[in-house]
Design an enzyme around this catalytic site. Structure first.
Site, short mmCIF file in Angstrom:
data_model
loop_
_atom_site.label_atom_id
_atom_site.label_comp_id
_atom_site.label_asym_id
_atom_site.label_seq_id
_atom_site.Cartn_x
_atom_site.Cartn_y
_atom_site.Cartn_z
N ASP B 44 0.80 -1.23 0.00
CA ASP B 44 0.00 0.00 0.00
C ASP B 44 0.84 1.28 0.00
O ASP B 44 2.04 1.24 0.22
CB ASP B 44 -0.85 0.03 1.28
N LYS B 66 -3.15 3.84 -2.91
CA LYS B 66 -3.78 5.03 -3.46
C LYS B 66 -2.92 6.24 -3.14
O LYS B 66 -2.56 6.47 -2.00
CB LYS B 66 -5.17 5.23 -2.85
N MET B 179 -6.76 9.61 9.97
CA MET B 179 -7.22 10.12 8.66
C MET B 179 -8.24 11.26 8.82
O MET B 179 -9.22 11.32 8.06
CB MET B 179 -7.83 8.97 7.85
#
Lengths: 262, 262
Positions: B44, B66, B179
């Site tokens: 990741d 991502k 986040m």
């Protein structure tokens, strides 16, 4: 009284290392490297003693944990030992089960060292609060089931159940209770009072070790399951819809559905 | 389309490994051992790429994370890649930042593999939710200040702030938001509405890496501090009395006390 050997006196320093949940391979590389340069290791009851093999053979290894019936050091005594050993021998690794700051009283040791001008480095450890559930394939968070997790202790300084357990029982978080097995019945009662008698729940003993044992049910059945299966401390309790993802849950659910139907 | 080489086909299996918060030494020994026997590594965005050096040089390394602006794989695509690679190459290590089950969607991958009859082993990772605060000498729990900690996400699937953030703001738990930097102002507002404008708060960017940066203040000042210091993602927010233990807090407090006195 510790008698220093002048030749071996080194710069005093302390490394506070999380040993992880029990499996010796669940310590970090950084933790192993700290152990490899230790002059002294102070370790707790929940630490796997095989980890001491990473320290030099001539390093001093001191057990300062608590086991029922055994002699144990008070937190004050541990704090003082840390300083004494650092001043007299150099690098002290303070090896604690799980992560040093998850109900580990790590900050008290860090603070006491700071008061004595001894530098402290922190090496986090794998906390059973997340890992022990994960090793049983129970995710503490999962889309659609849980957007948060709340970790509480079942054993407070006062001996009473923390108010946070009452609040947690009201929340939608996955609730993880550490050191709560001896209060399991009381804790389950708190969840029942919130109307959560059917909430999935699990108790996991000695997660990540060869003594690992798990029972999976719902709030209404978990106390009986833990007793029948002779679950013993150390154990972790987990409440939440995520427990329904455990492979044993489907079986348990079908069984209780049949019982409920009469 | 992946073309198998018959000679190299091995028993398909997947190891879901938590890579930790960024420092390459904060992976576990078990994680390193899994990498050493990997035929394929799927990793990741939040994984430190230096960790790939632990995998055999001829192992296939596939970036599936991502990054803004980059091409990225959907969760479905990652699930399918895991299966394809395992069936065709053998041991796939799925390397995820932090711990696989802390907002990591690890269970979705585990579940998909189980549906395809591919065995999955879980190797927990150091979660930034606990470790990043601890590395800054902020303990998530501390006697007299906090008997629990609650970890929530600032980014839900719907894009809205999770209801759990509202509940957490009402609680006495240490609240850790992952986040959530892009919603910091909104989240601080939620705490203010609970009358907690003076609650200690910190934001920590890129914890455990060379880009680590921290700002320490209170709910009322934390948004300004994060902006002035150009704190960027990935960042973790921590609310609670335990933040007052950070060495920078005393300085901040004295400053704001002076300002408050006029």
């Amino acid at each position: 009284m510790i008698i220093p050997d002048e030749k071996t006196i080194k710069q005093p320093r302390i490394t506070l290392v999380g040993a992880g949940p029990g499996d010796t391979d669940l310590i970090t590389l950084k933790g192993v490297k700290a152990l490899q340069t230790a002059d002294v290791v102070l370790y707790d009851a929940l630490v796997n003693e095989e980890l001491l093999e990473s320290a030099p053979t001539d390093a001093i290894k001191v057990y300062v944990g608590k086991r029922s019936g055994d002699h144990s050091y008070s937190q004050d005594a541990v704090n003082k030992l840390l300083i004494d050993y650092a001043l007299n021998y150099g690098h002290v690794v303070r090896l604690k089960g799980g992560d040093p700051f998850v109900f580990g009283r790590g900050f008290e040791e860090l603070d006491y060292a700071a008061l004595n001008n001894i530098p402290v480095q922190v090496v986090p450890g794998i906390s059973s609060s997340i890992a022990v559930a994960g090793l049983q394939h129970i995710p503490v968070t999962h889309r659609g089931l849980s957007e948060s997790f709340w970790v509480v202790t079942g054993t407070t300084a006062s001996g009473k159940i923390s108010n946070d357990v009452y609040e947690a029982a009201r929340s939608k978080a996955t609730v993880v209770v550490l050191m709560g097995l001896h209060k399991l019945a009381e804790i389950a009662e708190i969840f029942k009072k919130e109307g959560k008698q059917n909430l999935p729940a699990a108790v996991i003993q000695s997660g990540s070790t060869s003594n690992e044992k798990v029972v999976v049910g719902i709030v209404d059945t978990i106390v009986g399951l833990a007793e029948q299966n002779k679950i013993a401390s150390p154990a972790l309790i987990i409440f939440g819809e995520v427990v329904s993802l455990h492979p044993d849950f489907q079986f348990a659910k079908e069984f209780y559905d049949i019982v409920a139907r009469g």
